[in-house]
Design an enzyme around this catalytic site. Structure first.
Site, PDB file in Angstrom:
ATOM      1  N   GLU A  26       0.817  -1.216   0.000  1.00 46.57           N
ATOM      2  CA  GLU A  26       0.000   0.000   0.000  1.00 46.57           C
ATOM      3  C   GLU A  26       0.856   1.275   0.000  1.00 46.57           C
ATOM      4  O   GLU A  26       0.750   2.121   0.891  1.00 46.57           O
ATOM      5  CB  GLU A  26      -0.965   0.003   1.188  1.00 46.57           C
ATOM      6  N   GLU A  78      -6.629  -7.819  -0.805  1.00 43.64           N
ATOM      7  CA  GLU A  78      -7.161  -7.710   0.558  1.00 43.64           C
ATOM      8  C   GLU A  78      -8.620  -7.285   0.522  1.00 43.64           C
ATOM      9  O   GLU A  78      -9.021  -6.475  -0.312  1.00 43.64           O
ATOM     10  CB  GLU A  78      -6.385  -6.667   1.381  1.00 43.64           C
TER      11      GLU A  78
END
Length: 677
Positions: free
Chosen positions: A150, A308
């Site tokens: 991320e 995710e």
């Protein structure tokens, strides 16, 4: 290099066994077996464990973790462990931590705190990736490499200032070109030496925050630089991995519509796209559909991985609602319907401490298999087992494209005027929502994408025009297609300087209009717009921005109904060659946007078979051998009955479906029909 080689949709997620004693691992794998979890992402935050000191590498724990996953027959997405640097690194090299927008250097803490321009960080992160890859590359269980995690944030330190200047030298070549691009004759800003240039921050060009800048060109370029600087970090590690592992695909997990990083600039460097789906609330199917389509469009329609999602709830927000029964399954299938070739969770077992201890997990703190969440995960795992590889590699046969542009996003929202209330993502979402409601398969693509295969191109808030885009949009219309663009489009060039011509700039010929003035108002102010096409007529509402249009050959389709510009055009349609160029000059409500796009879709007969059924989503994927898979997803809390539009077999139940047959979808129900022929 493309997608990982797998036999079925990978199902599993982030697993952090380093957080628990090894006896817990045995229980975990027993539960994984019950839930049909076949893929684990390992080692995302292991830097402090694998390199506990500058010259010390200790892979003993990671060795046991990887060996155990391999012995248990799991596929592995192995991370480089560089998502957060260790405490010793910040102590020995304080310059690796970031300086924030306010000019404060941070100490060690959190996770996104590494300066992307730090030579020490770049060297050590690449070296760790090199050692991880060299140690485990021969393991056939590893199907993908996961770099970082991320990526995001920004740094304003002296190292980044120097990096910014180097980036500018490469971009502009000379100070003369830079001064012209940044319009530095304004406010005595002409630069005569590269070292005079500072990062735009609260201490330099900004006031009231990151979106309030005196020089949009400077801030825009720093946003571009920051994105490229973190991309360089990713590439450092990818190059290091390739020394030992030339064939296993490499990715990093994106975050959908994430403003700070231009994923289109990153996409060519990833072997496959992956992203983390955490919608803004628990009623966001249209938001997720747009995000999935955007992620699929990064690699020209190649399937992506859903890296995710939470099985139940998040923990990072002020309020963290629980996914209602059936929602996790529904949203997982929605991802597959839009192009996901993997469905993974964060996290597989709940952390015991720190900020994510209350974040949802497949396995809770008690390690039970009889919770509702675990049962739903196990049900979904069984469905993916039955599905096998039926969807792998399947692509979306879209004839509609929606343009998404980070430069336009940045430029629009850092602009002084016309309105700070107009938010790029919300405008794009509203136009995509209209297409989603109409049951249309959509490719969300960059402004550089090939548009030749699309019948309809929708370009909402296309604020910045770059390169040959105006000509390529005109070609879509000339060959019989339809182009739709909106207010605040065609305003600036790639340097964020206004075109010295009538608005909408180079789009004027395509749209057949001239925007003479514009009016911005607060959200409490509404101007009705009357839309009319033949006998079809509806009055809708517009808010925030109202452009005053003078037709230059375009037909008026909608008119304002209030204020001094009542009766003037709000929506127009222009005949261009065999096609059309539409211009929506007002901030129409969702009903108005949907009405306009229905006119366009009807012209090309593109509306889906269930366009009139609210919240029944349909999507099509076509496998490499030509099999059509139609997904039906009921986002409603009640049962829906519709007529099957084709014959085939529901892959989730094995039941035969005949065209014209009445089919029933339970609340939050899903069908995946492999159509005949």
């Amino acid at each position: 290099m493309s997608l990982p080689v797998v036999a079925k949709v990978p199902f599993g997620g982030d697993y952090n066994p380093e957080q628990w004693p090894e006896p817990v691992w045995k229980q975990d794998y027993e539960l994984f077996e019950l839930a049909r979890i076949d893929t684990v992402t390992l080692g995302v935050f292991d830097w402090a464990l694998t390199q506990p000191a500058p010259d010390v590498y200790d892979f003993s724990l990671l060795d046991r973790i990887v060996e155990r996953a391999t012995a248990e027959g799991r596929k592995i997405c192995l991370a480089t462990g560089t998502a957060a640097h260790p405490p010793w690194l910040a102590r020995l090299h304080p310059e690796v931590t970031r300086v924030d927008f306010e000019g404060r250097r941070h100490g060690y803490g959190q996770r996104h705190n590494s300066c992307p321009s730090s030579p020490v960080f770049r060297r050590l992160s690449a070296e760790l990736a090199r050692r991880v890859a060299a140690r485990y590359a021969a393991n056939p269980s590893i199907v993908a490499w996961h770099v970082g995690n991320e990526y995001g944030g920004a740094c304003y330190c002296e190292l980044c200032a120097a990096g910014f200047r180097d980036w500018l030298r490469r971009r502009y070549g000379s100070l003369e070109a830079l001064n012209t691009a940044w319009y530095t004759t304004f406010w005595s800003h002409t630069f005569t030496d590269w070292d005079q240039i500072e990062p735009p921050s609260a201490l330099t060009e900004h006031w009231r925050g990151p979106d309030h800048t005196a020089f949009q060109g400077i801030t825009l370029d720093y946003l571009r630089f920051s994105s490229d600087a973190m991309l360089a970090n990713f590439l450092d590690e990818k190059v290091a991995i390739r020394e030992s592992s030339p064939d296993v695909p490499v990715t990093t997990n994106f975050m959908g519509m994430y403003r700070p990083i231009d994923y289109h600039r990153w996409a060519p460097h990833l072997d496959f796209a992956s992203w983390d789906n955490y919608p803004p609330n628990d009623d966001s199917p249209a938001w997720m559909a747009l995000s999935h389509d955007l992620m699929r469009g990064l690699k020209d329609g190649q399937p992506f991985w859903l890296m995710e999602q939470t099985p139940s709830h998040t923990a990072c927000r002020d309020v963290n609602p629980l996914k209602r029964p059936g929602v996790m399954r529904l949203w997982s299938w929605q991802a597959v319907a839009h192009g996901a070739d993997a469905v993974l969770f964060f996290q597989l077992r709940a952390s015991r401490g720190a900020s994510e201890k209350y974040h949802g997990a497949v396995i809770g703190h008690a390690g039970r298999a009889d919770t509702r969440v675990f049962r739903e995960v196990a049900q979904l795992g069984a469905e993916f087992d039955r599905l096998g590889g039926a969807t792998l590699g399947a692509r979306t046969p879209a004839r509609v494209a929606l343009l998404f542009d980070w430069d336009s996003w940045w430029a629009l929202e850092i602009s002084d005027g016309p309105s700070r209330l107009v938010r790029y993502q919300q405008v794009v979402l509203a136009y995509h929502r209209a297409l989603w409601d109409a049951g249309v398969d959509v490719d969300v693509v960059a402004v550089t994408a090939d548009l030749s295969r699309y019948d309809v191109v929708v370009a909402p808030a296309l604020h910045m025009l770059k390169g040959d885009l105006p000509g390529r949009l005109a070609e879509v219309a000339a060959r019989g297609g339809s182009v739709v663009t909106t207010f605040l489009s065609g305003r600036v060039d790639e340097n964020d300087n206004a075109f010295l011509m009538d608005v909408p700039g180079p789009l004027g010929e395509l749209t057949g209009v001239r925007v003479d003035e514009w009016d911005a108002r607060g959200p409490e102010f509404a101007n009705p717009v009357l839309l009319r096409a033949g006998t079809d007529q509806v009055e809708v509402t517009s808010r925030l921005l109202f452009e005053l249009v003078i037709p230059q050959g375009a037909e008026v389709v909608g008119t304002y109904q209030a204020d001094f510009y009542a009766g003037t055009p709000a929506v127009t349609r222009n005949i261009v060659g065999d096609g059309e160029g539409w211009y929506v000059a007002a901030g129409l409500d969702q009903e108005g946007i949907s009405w306009v796009l229905h006119q366009v879709l009807d012209r090309h007969q593109l509306a889906g078979p269930y366009a009139e059924v609210p919240d029944l989503e349909t999507a099509v994927r076509v496998t490499p051998d030509g099999v059509r898979l139609r997904f039906l997803l009921n986002h409603r809390a009640d049962t829906v009955e519709v007529t099957a539009c084709a014959s085939g077999v529901d892959l989730l139940t094995g039941d035969r479906v005949e065209g014209g047959q009445l089919v029933r979808l339970d609340p939050r129900g899903v069908m995946v029909v492999r159509e005949d022929g």
